[in-house]
Design a protein around this motif. Structure first.
Motif, PDB file in Angstrom:
ATOM      1  N   GLN A 120      13.141 141.710  10.096  1.00 16.04           N
ATOM      2  CA  GLN A 120      14.145 142.274  10.995  1.00 16.04           C
ATOM      3  C   GLN A 120      13.549 142.680  12.341  1.00 16.04           C
ATOM      4  O   GLN A 120      14.149 142.449  13.388  1.00 16.04           O
ATOM      5  CB  GLN A 120      14.831 143.468  10.331  1.00 16.04           C
ATOM      6  N   VAL A 121      12.366 143.287  12.309  1.00 19.85           N
ATOM      7  CA  VAL A 121      11.789 143.745  13.582  1.00 19.85           C
ATOM      8  C   VAL A 121      11.094 142.605  14.326  1.00 19.85           C
ATOM      9  O   VAL A 121      10.966 142.660  15.557  1.00 19.85           O
ATOM     10  CB  VAL A 121      10.824 144.934  13.384  1.00 19.85           C
ATOM     11  N   HIS A 122      10.639 141.569  13.603  1.00 18.99           N
ATOM     12  CA  HIS A 122      10.031 140.418  14.271  1.00 18.99           C
ATOM     13  C   HIS A 122      11.086 139.452  14.798  1.00 18.99           C
ATOM     14  O   HIS A 122      10.800 138.661  15.711  1.00 18.99           O
ATOM     15  CB  HIS A 122       9.123 139.638  13.302  1.00 18.99           C
ATOM     16  N   GLY A 123      12.275 139.468  14.200  1.00 18.84           N
ATOM     17  CA  GLY A 123      13.250 138.445  14.514  1.00 18.84           C
ATOM     18  C   GLY A 123      12.946 137.189  13.709  1.00 18.84           C
ATOM     19  O   GLY A 123      12.035 137.148  12.881  1.00 18.84           O
ATOM     20  N   ALA A 124      13.698 136.114  13.971  1.00 15.33           N
ATOM     21  CA  ALA A 124      13.549 134.881  13.192  1.00 15.33           C
ATOM     22  C   ALA A 124      12.146 134.294  13.277  1.00 15.33           C
ATOM     23  O   ALA A 124      11.712 133.574  12.376  1.00 15.33           O
ATOM     24  CB  ALA A 124      14.576 133.848  13.653  1.00 15.33           C
ATOM     25  N   MET A 125      11.415 134.605  14.342  1.00 16.33           N
ATOM     26  CA  MET A 125      10.060 134.058  14.477  1.00 16.33           C
ATOM     27  C   MET A 125       9.135 134.534  13.360  1.00 16.33           C
ATOM     28  O   MET A 125       8.089 133.934  13.106  1.00 16.33           O
ATOM     29  CB  MET A 125       9.474 134.438  15.828  1.00 16.33           C
ATOM     30  N   GLY A 126       9.512 135.610  12.654  1.00 19.99           N
ATOM     31  CA  GLY A 126       8.683 136.100  11.557  1.00 19.99           C
ATOM     32  C   GLY A 126       8.518 135.103  10.435  1.00 19.99           C
ATOM     33  O   GLY A 126       7.573 135.190   9.648  1.00 19.99           O
ATOM     34  N   TYR A 127       9.435 134.144  10.326  1.00 22.26           N
ATOM     35  CA  TYR A 127       9.350 133.123   9.282  1.00 22.26           C
ATOM     36  C   TYR A 127       8.411 131.982   9.649  1.00 22.26           C
ATOM     37  O   TYR A 127       8.051 131.174   8.795  1.00 22.26           O
ATOM     38  CB  TYR A 127      10.734 132.515   9.029  1.00 22.26           C
TER      39      TYR A 127
END
Length: 355
Positions: free
Chosen positions: A300-307
């Motif tokens: 949630q805090v990274h946004g989609a880039m966390g994946y």
């Protein structure tokens, strides 16, 4: 209950942490993930030099003769750095199983020295884990065969077992489906004598996984805190936003509540507590919850880039997802905990609380 660790335990943990900080950086993990075996003989050798492979081996076989309480610290470090190696399966769970056979037992006398020096890899096949970690590269598989009298213990060498590789969302989890026909020649201990040993091994393995989940949760929290302290939006770092603070505070709280439950479960395994199963299942559930929450809030805090592959968070998150179902999934441990709490003489009240 006093969960204060002694100076030697803390010093060992800190030295291992400093070692893994340099030897198991995320870029190293990515390289290992992409190899065919998903394992690094060089890293395994360095871990052996640090004494990790010898921790649970008796001194008579060249080990340090340490136990469950010590490993409750080490497994957190292995989780924190997402070590791409089922080291604790061999050096902790399998080594303790062999110890329980007796130091003079032929199987223990043969394999414990090899475990201590880091030259052997053992895998554990149990009904709770239909897919066996590291079965393809194991020098020995300790197999729980189901019989009418309970679980028997068999020792299977590569020539007596075949394994088919299976994919995992976690690139460092090398899983396999076993195909074998145990026979009297491979049997080490018959049922029902082996049933108690396997019950203890299941609980010890679950505590091993729970410790790694706490370490993973802490690493994902640390990565998220670092990210929100740098990422800016509307001219401010997003870590200054109250909603983001609440997300990360929720993770920190779950980790702090999970650690003492982990330590209590490790102690229950070490001393053979009569409520061991309930305490272990409680630990597996709350530690898994802490890791799942850390992964979810981290995304949630990274946004989609966390994946994405380029972001370190995804490695630790995938490991947490994979380990969440290892050695008993949520349904298994919730059922065990419910059975214990609803039974006569349940561990309830101030003197025997699970909190």
């Amino acid at each position: 209950m006093d969960f204060t660790f002694n100076e030697d335990q803390v010093a060992l943990r800190d030295s291992v942490s400093r070692f893994l900080m340099t030897e198991a950086a995320p870029e190293v993990l990515r390289d290992i993930w992409e190899t065919d075996r998903g394992r690094s003989p060089e890293l395994r050798a360095k871990l052996a030099e640090q004494g990790l492979t010898a921790m649970s081996v008796p001194e008579v076989h060249g080990g340090l003769d340490l136990g469950d309480i010590d490993w409750s610290l080490m497994t957190q470090e292995l989780g924190y750095y997402a070590i791409p190696d089922s080291l604790s399966d061999t050096a902790y769970v399998a080594a303790m199983l062999l110890r329980r056979l007796g130091a003079d037992h032929p199987l223990a006398a043969r394999w414990l020295p090899r475990i201590a020096e880091g030259s052997a890899r053992l895998a554990l096949a149990h009904p709770a884990n239909p897919w066996v970690a590291d079965a393809l590269s194991a020098d020995l598989v300790l197999h729980a065969q189901a019989t009418d009298q309970g679980l028997a213990l068999h020792a299977l060498t590569p020539g007596t077992v075949s394994a088919v590789s299976l994919p995992s969302i976690d690139g460092s989890r090398r899983l396999a489906a076993l195909s074998c026909t145990p026979n009297p020649g491979t049997q080490v201990l018959a049922a029902p004598d082996a049933q108690g040993l396997w019950d203890e091994t299941l609980d010890r393995a679950a505590v091993n996984v729970a410790g790694q989940l706490v370490g993973l949760a802490q690493r994902m929290l640390d990565l998220s805190v670092d990210y929100v302290a740098q990422r800016k939006q509307f001219g401010k770092v997003i870590g200054s936003f109250q909603a983001v603070k609440h997300h990360l505070a929720d993770v920190a709280t779950r980790i702090e509540f999970a650690r003492p439950v982990l330590y209590r479960a490790a102690m229950a395994v070490a001393v053979g507590d009569r409520h061991r199963a309930a305490l272990v299942s409680h630990a597996k559930l709350v530690c898994a919850d802490a890791a799942w929450t850390a992964g979810r809030k981290g995304i949630q805090v990274h946004g989609a880039m966390g994946y994405t592959w380029e972001v370190d968070l995804q490695m630790f998150m995938k490991r947490a997802w994979a380990l969440g179902a290892a050695w008993g999934d949520r349904a298994f441990h919730k059922a065990r905990l419910a059975d214990a709490l609803l039974a006569d003489g349940a561990p309830l009240g101030p003197a025997a609380t699970l909190n």
